[in-house]
Write a protein that holds these residues in place. Structure first.
Motif, PDB file in Angstrom:
ATOM      1  N   THR A  45      27.840  35.917  36.137  1.00 18.39           N
ATOM      2  CA  THR A  45      28.337  35.489  34.825  1.00 18.39           C
ATOM      3  C   THR A  45      28.733  36.703  33.984  1.00 18.39           C
ATOM      4  O   THR A  45      29.749  36.686  33.292  1.00 18.39           O
ATOM      5  N   ALA A  46      27.871  37.738  34.030  1.00 23.38           N
ATOM      6  CA  ALA A  46      28.178  38.941  33.254  1.00 23.38           C
ATOM      7  C   ALA A  46      29.363  39.681  33.869  1.00 23.38           C
ATOM      8  O   ALA A  46      30.241  40.158  33.155  1.00 23.38           O
ATOM      9  N   TYR A  47      29.389  39.697  35.197  1.00 22.52           N
ATOM     10  CA  TYR A  47      30.430  40.445  35.883  1.00 22.52           C
ATOM     11  C   TYR A  47      31.822  39.886  35.591  1.00 22.52           C
ATOM     12  O   TYR A  47      32.774  40.637  35.363  1.00 22.52           O
ATOM     13  N   ILE A  48      31.908  38.563  35.579  1.00 24.12           N
ATOM     14  CA  ILE A  48      33.227  37.920  35.518  1.00 24.12           C
ATOM     15  C   ILE A  48      33.944  38.149  34.175  1.00 24.12           C
ATOM     16  O   ILE A  48      35.151  37.937  34.052  1.00 24.12           O
ATOM     17  N   ILE A  49      33.183  38.593  33.162  1.00 25.51           N
ATOM     18  CA  ILE A  49      33.791  38.885  31.863  1.00 25.51           C
ATOM     19  C   ILE A  49      34.901  39.948  32.006  1.00 25.51           C
ATOM     20  O   ILE A  49      35.931  39.883  31.338  1.00 25.51           O
ATOM     21  N   LYS A  50      34.634  40.911  32.874  1.00 30.13           N
ATOM     22  CA  LYS A  50      35.612  42.027  33.016  1.00 30.13           C
ATOM     23  C   LYS A  50      36.996  41.541  33.470  1.00 30.13           C
ATOM     24  O   LYS A  50      37.985  41.747  32.753  1.00 30.13           O
ATOM     25  N   PRO A  51      37.112  40.855  34.638  1.00 29.34           N
ATOM     26  CA  PRO A  51      38.454  40.379  35.026  1.00 29.34           C
ATOM     27  C   PRO A  51      39.008  39.380  34.023  1.00 29.34           C
ATOM     28  O   PRO A  51      40.234  39.314  33.819  1.00 29.34           O
ATOM     29  N   MET A  52      38.106  38.608  33.388  1.00 31.78           N
ATOM     30  CA  MET A  52      38.554  37.615  32.425  1.00 31.78           C
ATOM     31  C   MET A  52      39.349  38.311  31.313  1.00 31.78           C
ATOM     32  O   MET A  52      40.467  37.923  30.988  1.00 31.78           O
ATOM     33  N   LEU A  53      38.746  39.373  30.750  1.00 30.38           N
ATOM     34  CA  LEU A  53      39.402  40.083  29.641  1.00 30.38           C
ATOM     35  C   LEU A  53      40.578  40.940  30.117  1.00 30.38           C
ATOM     36  O   LEU A  53      41.684  40.830  29.603  1.00 30.38           O
ATOM     37  N   ASP A  54      40.267  41.788  31.112  1.00 32.72           N
ATOM     38  CA  ASP A  54      41.276  42.755  31.525  1.00 32.72           C
ATOM     39  C   ASP A  54      42.477  42.106  32.196  1.00 32.72           C
ATOM     40  O   ASP A  54      43.614  42.446  31.898  1.00 32.72           O
ATOM     41  N   ASP A  55      42.223  41.146  33.110  1.00 32.52           N
ATOM     42  CA  ASP A  55      43.323  40.598  33.895  1.00 32.52           C
ATOM     43  C   ASP A  55      44.046  39.464  33.174  1.00 32.52           C
ATOM     44  O   ASP A  55      45.258  39.371  33.220  1.00 32.52           O
ATOM     45  N   ILE A  56      43.259  38.565  32.527  1.00 29.96           N
ATOM     46  CA  ILE A  56      43.935  37.429  31.894  1.00 29.96           C
ATOM     47  C   ILE A  56      44.471  37.820  30.526  1.00 29.96           C
ATOM     48  O   ILE A  56      45.652  37.664  30.239  1.00 29.96           O
ATOM     49  N   PHE A  57      43.570  38.365  29.679  1.00 30.60           N
ATOM     50  CA  PHE A  57      43.979  38.564  28.286  1.00 30.60           C
ATOM     51  C   PHE A  57      44.825  39.822  28.080  1.00 30.60           C
ATOM     52  O   PHE A  57      45.714  39.833  27.246  1.00 30.60           O
ATOM     53  N   ILE A  58      44.498  40.876  28.824  1.00 32.62           N
ATOM     54  CA  ILE A  58      45.282  42.095  28.601  1.00 32.62           C
ATOM     55  C   ILE A  58      46.489  42.186  29.541  1.00 32.62           C
ATOM     56  O   ILE A  58      47.618  42.357  29.106  1.00 32.62           O
ATOM     57  N   ASN A  59      46.245  41.993  30.862  1.00 31.95           N
ATOM     58  CA  ASN A  59      47.354  42.111  31.825  1.00 31.95           C
ATOM     59  C   ASN A  59      48.150  40.828  32.014  1.00 31.95           C
ATOM     60  O   ASN A  59      49.163  40.809  32.691  1.00 31.95           O
ATOM     61  N   LYS A  60      47.635  39.711  31.442  1.00 27.44           N
ATOM     62  CA  LYS A  60      48.312  38.399  31.509  1.00 27.44           C
ATOM     63  C   LYS A  60      48.670  37.992  32.941  1.00 27.44           C
ATOM     64  O   LYS A  60      49.789  37.558  33.234  1.00 27.44           O
ATOM     65  N   ASP A  61      47.691  38.110  33.837  1.00 28.08           N
ATOM     66  CA  ASP A  61      47.872  37.793  35.256  1.00 28.08           C
ATOM     67  C   ASP A  61      47.748  36.277  35.456  1.00 28.08           C
ATOM     68  O   ASP A  61      46.697  35.684  35.199  1.00 28.08           O
ATOM     69  N   LYS A  62      48.826  35.583  35.938  1.00 29.04           N
ATOM     70  CA  LYS A  62      48.843  34.112  35.989  1.00 29.04           C
ATOM     71  C   LYS A  62      47.957  33.537  37.107  1.00 29.04           C
ATOM     72  O   LYS A  62      47.369  32.470  36.960  1.00 29.04           O
ATOM     73  N   THR A  63      47.915  34.233  38.283  1.00 28.02           N
ATOM     74  CA  THR A  63      47.069  33.700  39.357  1.00 28.02           C
ATOM     75  C   THR A  63      45.597  33.752  38.935  1.00 28.02           C
ATOM     76  O   THR A  63      44.828  32.829  39.190  1.00 28.02           O
ATOM     77  N   LYS A  64      45.202  34.842  38.277  1.00 31.02           N
ATOM     78  CA  LYS A  64      43.802  34.965  37.817  1.00 31.02           C
ATOM     79  C   LYS A  64      43.490  33.876  36.781  1.00 31.02           C
ATOM     80  O   LYS A  64      42.377  33.377  36.712  1.00 31.02           O
ATOM     81  N   LEU A  65      44.497  33.511  35.972  1.00 31.98           N
ATOM     82  CA  LEU A  65      44.293  32.474  34.966  1.00 31.98           C
ATOM     83  C   LEU A  65      43.846  31.168  35.623  1.00 31.98           C
ATOM     84  O   LEU A  65      43.069  30.393  35.092  1.00 31.98           O
ATOM     85  N   PHE A  66      44.356  30.943  36.808  1.00 32.53           N
ATOM     86  CA  PHE A  66      43.991  29.745  37.558  1.00 32.53           C
ATOM     87  C   PHE A  66      42.677  29.957  38.328  1.00 32.53           C
ATOM     88  O   PHE A  66      41.812  29.093  38.376  1.00 32.53           O
ATOM     89  N   PHE A  67      42.559  31.167  38.874  1.00 34.15           N
ATOM     90  CA  PHE A  67      41.470  31.461  39.812  1.00 34.15           C
ATOM     91  C   PHE A  67      40.117  31.658  39.099  1.00 34.15           C
ATOM     92  O   PHE A  67      39.095  31.124  39.532  1.00 34.15           O
ATOM     93  N   ILE A  68      40.113  32.387  38.000  1.00 35.00           N
ATOM     94  CA  ILE A  68      38.840  32.715  37.339  1.00 35.00           C
ATOM     95  C   ILE A  68      38.091  31.501  36.780  1.00 35.00           C
ATOM     96  O   ILE A  68      36.880  31.375  36.973  1.00 35.00           O
ATOM     97  N   PRO A  69      38.790  30.528  36.145  1.00 36.50           N
ATOM     98  CA  PRO A  69      38.043  29.325  35.715  1.00 36.50           C
ATOM     99  C   PRO A  69      37.375  28.613  36.884  1.00 36.50           C
ATOM    100  O   PRO A  69      36.247  28.124  36.751  1.00 36.50           O
ATOM    101  N   LEU A  70      38.050  28.569  38.044  1.00 39.59           N
ATOM    102  CA  LEU A  70      37.449  27.922  39.225  1.00 39.59           C
ATOM    103  C   LEU A  70      36.164  28.638  39.630  1.00 39.59           C
ATOM    104  O   LEU A  70      35.129  28.012  39.897  1.00 39.59           O
ATOM    105  N   VAL A  71      36.247  29.968  39.657  1.00 38.03           N
ATOM    106  CA  VAL A  71      35.062  30.750  40.018  1.00 38.03           C
ATOM    107  C   VAL A  71      33.943  30.514  38.993  1.00 38.03           C
ATOM    108  O   VAL A  71      32.774  30.371  39.337  1.00 38.03           O
ATOM    109  N   THR A  72      34.350  30.423  37.717  1.00 40.71           N
ATOM    110  CA  THR A  72      33.348  30.166  36.667  1.00 40.71           C
ATOM    111  C   THR A  72      32.622  28.847  36.926  1.00 40.71           C
ATOM    112  O   THR A  72      31.392  28.772  36.835  1.00 40.71           O
ATOM    113  N   ILE A  73      33.398  27.806  37.273  1.00 42.25           N
ATOM    114  CA  ILE A  73      32.776  26.507  37.559  1.00 42.25           C
ATOM    115  C   ILE A  73      31.773  26.646  38.702  1.00 42.25           C
ATOM    116  O   ILE A  73      30.639  26.183  38.621  1.00 42.25           O
TER     117      ILE A  73
END
Ligand SMILES: Nc1ncnc2c1ncn2[C@@H]1O[C@H](COP(=O)(O)OP(=O)(O)OP(=O)(O)O)[C@@H](O)[C@H]1O
Ligand SMILES: [Mg+2]
Length: 590
Positions: A45-73
Motif C-alpha cells: 500500500t505504501a509502495y504503490i503511492i510512488k508510481p501512482m504519483l510519479d507515473d499517473i499524476f506527473i508523467n500522465k501514463d495512460k496504461t498505469k492509469l488503468f493498471f494501478i487501480p487494479l493492483v490497488t483492488i
C-alpha cells in the motif's frame, strides 16, 4: 542469546505454556501465512503511492492509469481477506486454549482434597476459571499476532522506506524513536493500573459472592447499610484505577501525535528539500511518508507487547499454582479395590490435626466397630466428632496412627473404591440445583425412577415431594428457600439410602427434625442401618438407642467407651450428658 539465558527467561511454566501453544501449530502456521500476506499488502500500500504519483499524476501514463487501480483492488482484497483469516485462526486457537485451561483447572480443583478449599476462597477459585484464563488468551493472541504480523509489517515498511530514500530514512530513524519513547512510559503506567484494577475486580467478585450467598444473615443483622458502604468503597477503588489508566491512555495519544507531528515536519522539510533540489521525486517522497505513518501502529503494539506478556505470565502463574498443586491425599501405585460388602472399622492410635502447625483435634483414638454394628459418637460441641468421621473416607489424612476397614489400611485402598463403600449424611444438608429425582439419584447414578421413589419413601420424604408443583421433577432451585431444614435432611437421607453402601455415617442427620418426623426418620434409619457398619453422631441421645457401642469425645480425646447401660452406671461424662438432657426435658414440661 545462549541457551542458558533462554532457560532463565523461560521457566518451567513458560515452557509448559509454549508446549500448550505448540499443540496448535498447524493453525498457527496457517495464521502466520496469512499474517505475512497482510504484512506484504500493507507494505505494498505504501509502495504503490510512488508510481501512482510519479507515473499517473506527473508523467500522465495512460496504461498505469488503468493498471494501478487494479493492483490497488488486489492489494486491499488480500489485506482484508488475510486479516479475516488470520484473526479467525488466532481467535480459534485462543478460545481453544481458554477451554483447555478451564477444563484442566476444574478437573484439578474438583480433585483437590477438602483442606484446599478451607484455605482458598470460592470467589478466588471462580476468578481463576473466569478471569485469569481470559488474560492468558489475550496474551497468547496479542503476543503471537504482534510477534508475527507486526514484525513482518514493520520489516516490510522499513524495506519500502529504505528502498525509497535511504538517506532520508537515516534522518527519520534518528528522530522517530523519540516519538515512540513516550508510549513505553505511558504503557507501563496503564499496565500498573490495569493490574490493580484486575485485583480490585477480583475482590469485588468475592465480596458479591459472599454477600449474596449470605443475604439472610446480612438481613438478620440489618447490615444492609454497612454492606452498601463497603460496596461503595470497592466501586470507588475501581473508579479510581479506571480513571488513572484512562488518563494515562488518553494522555499518551495527544503527546504521541504532537511528537509524531514533529517527526513528520522534519521528514517534510528534509525530504521536500531533496525533491525541490531534484534529487528525489514527489512519488518517492509521499510513498516514504505513507510508510513512516503506517509503521506507527505496529510499533505501538510491539512496544506494548512486553506489558501484555507480563500480565499474561502473572495470570499463568496464578493458574499453574492451582493446576500444579500436589494432591496431598496419595494413593498407592496399585491400590486395593474393596470387594467385601460387610466391613468392620478400626481406629488404632489415631491423632489428627487439620494443619500440622495447629493443635491436634483428635488424640490417640482407639476403638473398633464390628461389621454391621452401630457405634454412637457423642460429646459436647467441638469435641471432634465430625473430624473423626471425616477421616474414614479420607477427606483428610491422619497425622499419626491408622484406620483399618475390613483388613486393609485405608491408605492402601483406592480412594474411589473406599468412598464407594461409604454413605454419608453430612451435618449441613447440601442439595444441588437439579430436580428432586436427580438429587436423590446422585447417590447412585443409574438408579431407576422406581428406586428413587423407594428411597424417598424409606426416608419419609415421598409425601412432601408429591406436594411439590412438579413432584419429583421439581427443581430444588425453583423451590428456593421453600424446603424446610427437615425436608432437606430427608432428601439427603434418601440420597444416602439409594447408595446402599456397607458403611454409613450419619452426622446429626436428624438434628433439624421435630420430634414427630424424627421418630419417622428414625424408623427409616433403623431400616437403613440394618446390616451396615454405622457411625451415628447425635446430640439428642434418644437417637442412639440402637447403638451397640457408644464413645464419648471431649477435647479430641476418647474419654469413655461402652454400652448405654455401662456408661450410665459409670456416672461420668455420658451420664452427665444424659442428665442434662433429661433436666432440659423436665424444664420444658414445666
Ligand atoms: N477445617 C478445619 N480446620 C481447622 N480446624 C477445624 C476445622 N474443622 C473443625 N476444626 C476444629 O476441630 C475441632 C473439632 O471440630 P468438629 O467439627 O470435629 O467438632 P464436633 O464434635 O463435630 O462439633 P459439633 O457437635 O459442634 O458438630 C474444633 O475445635 C474445630 O474448631
Ligand atoms: Mg460436628
Amino acid at each position: 542469546m545462549n541457551f542458558l539465558s533462554l532457560n532463565k527467561i523461560f521457566g518451567q511454566r513458560e515452557k509448559k505454556l509454549l508446549k500448550i501453544i505448540a499443540n496448535h501449530k498447524k493453525k498457527l502456521f496457517l495464521a502466520m501465512f496469512f499474517m505475512i500476506i497482510v504484512a506484504g499488502a500493507t507494505a505494498a500500500t505504501a509502495y504503490i503511492i510512488k508510481p501512482m504519483l510519479d507515473d499517473i499524476f506527473i508523467n500522465k501514463d495512460k496504461t498505469k492509469l488503468f493498471f494501478i487501480p487494479l493492483v490497488t483492488i488486489l492489494i486491499f482484497f488480500l489485506k482484508g481477506g488475510g486479516t479475516y483469516a488470520q484473526e479467525y485462526l488466532m481467535n480459534y486457537v485462543g478460545e481453544e486454549i481458554i477451554r483447555e485451561f478451564r477444563n484442566s483447572l476444574y478437573e484439578k480443583i474438583i480433585d483437590l482434597p477438602l483442606s484446599f478449599f478451607h484455605e482458598q476462597k470460592t470467589g478466588t477459585l471462580m476468578s481463576r476459571i473466569t478471569n485469569d484464563v481470559n488474560i492468558v488468551k489475550s496474551m497468547v493472541s496479542i503476543a503471537v499476532t504482534s510477534l508475527l504480523k507486526d514484525v513482518f509489517t514493520v520489516i516490510g515498511l522499513i524495506i519500502v522506506i529504505l528502498y525509497m530514500d535511504w538517506k532520508l530514512a537515516i534522518g527519520a530513524f534518528a528522530i522517530l524513536p523519540m516519538a515512540f519513547y513516550p508510549i513505553l512510559i505511558f504503557g507501563r503506567r496503564v499496565r500498573k493500573y490495569s493490574t490493580s484494577y484486575q485485583e480490585a475486580m477480583a475482590r469485588l467478585n468475592i465480596f458479591l459472592y459472599e454477600t449474596f450467598s449470605g443475604i439472610k444473615i446480612l438481613k438478620t443483622f440489618t447490615m444492609e447499610e454497612f454492606e452498601k458502604k463497603r460496596f461503595y468503597i470497592k466501586t470507588h477503588e475501581l473508579f479510581k484505577f479506571e480513571m488513572k489508566s484512562a488518563i494515562a491512555k488518553t494522555l499518551s495519544s495527544p503527546v504521541m501525535e504532537f511528537l509524531g507531528g514533529l517527526g513528520i515536519a522534519f521528514v517534510v522539510w528534509f525530504g521536500g528539500s531533496r525533491v525541490v533540489a531534484g534529487i528525489s521525486t514527489p512519488g518517492t517522497f509521499f510513498s516514504f511518508l505513507t510508510a513512516v505513518m503506517m509503521i506507527y501502529d505496529p510499533v505501538k503494539r510491539l512496544s506494548r507487547l512486553n506489558s501484555t506478556v507480563q500480565e499474561g505470565l502473572a495470570a499463568i502463574n496464578r493458574i499453574f499454582d492451582v493446576v500444579e498443586r500436589e494432591t496431598h491425599i496419595k494413593e498407592l501405585k496399585k491400590p486395593i479395590l474393596l470387594k467385601e460388602n460387610s466391613l468392620k472399622v478400626e481406629f488404632k492410635d489415631v491423632s489428627f490435626a487439620y494443619d500440622l502447625s495447629e493443635k491436634f483435634v483428635l488424640n490417640n483414638i482407639n476403638f473398633k466397630v464390628e461389621s454391621g454394628n452401630i457405634i454412637a459418637i457423642v460429646g459436647v460441641s467441638g469435641g471432634g466428632k465430625t473430624s473423626l468421621v471425616n477421616l474414614i473416607p479420607r477427606f483428610y489424612d491422619i497425622s499419626h496412627g491408622n484406620i483399618f476397614i475390613g483388613d486393609h489400611n485405608i491408605k492402601d485402598i483406592a480412594l474411589t473404591s473406599l468412598r464407594q463403600k461409604i454413605s454419608i449424611v453430612t451435618q449441613e444438608p447440601i442439595l444441588f440445583n437439579e430436580t428432586v429425582t436427580d438429587n436423590i439419584r446422585y447417590g447412585r447414578i443409574g438408579a431407576s425412577d422406581e428406586d428413587v421413589k423407594i428411597a424417598a419413601k424409606a426416608a419419609y420424604a415421598h409425601d412432601f415431594i408429591e406436594k411439590f408443583p412438579k413432584g419429583y421433577n421439581t427443581f430444588v432451585g425453583e423451590l428456593g428457600n421453600r424446603l424446610s431444614g427437615g425436608e432437606k435432611q430427608r432428601l439427603c437421607i434418601a440420597r444416602a439410602l439409594i447408595k446402599n453402601a456397607p458403611i454409613l455415617i450419619l452426622d446429626e442427620a436428624t438434628s433439624s427434625l421435630d420430634a414427630e418426623s424424627e421418630k419417622l426418620v428414625q424408623k427409616a434409619l433403623v431400616n437403613l442401618m440394618k446390616g451396615r457398619t454405622t457411625f451415628v453422631i447425635a446430640h439428642r441421645l434418644s437417637t442412639i438407642d440402637h447403638a451397640t457401642q457408644i464413645i464419648v469425645l471431649k477435647n479430641g480425646k476418647l474419654i469413655e467407651k461402652g454400652t448405654h447401660n455401662q456408661l450410665m452406671k459409670d456416672k461420668k461424662e455420658y451420664f452427665k450428658l444424659q442428665n442434662m438432657q433429661n433436666v432440659r426435658k423436665m424444664d420444658m414440661k414445666h
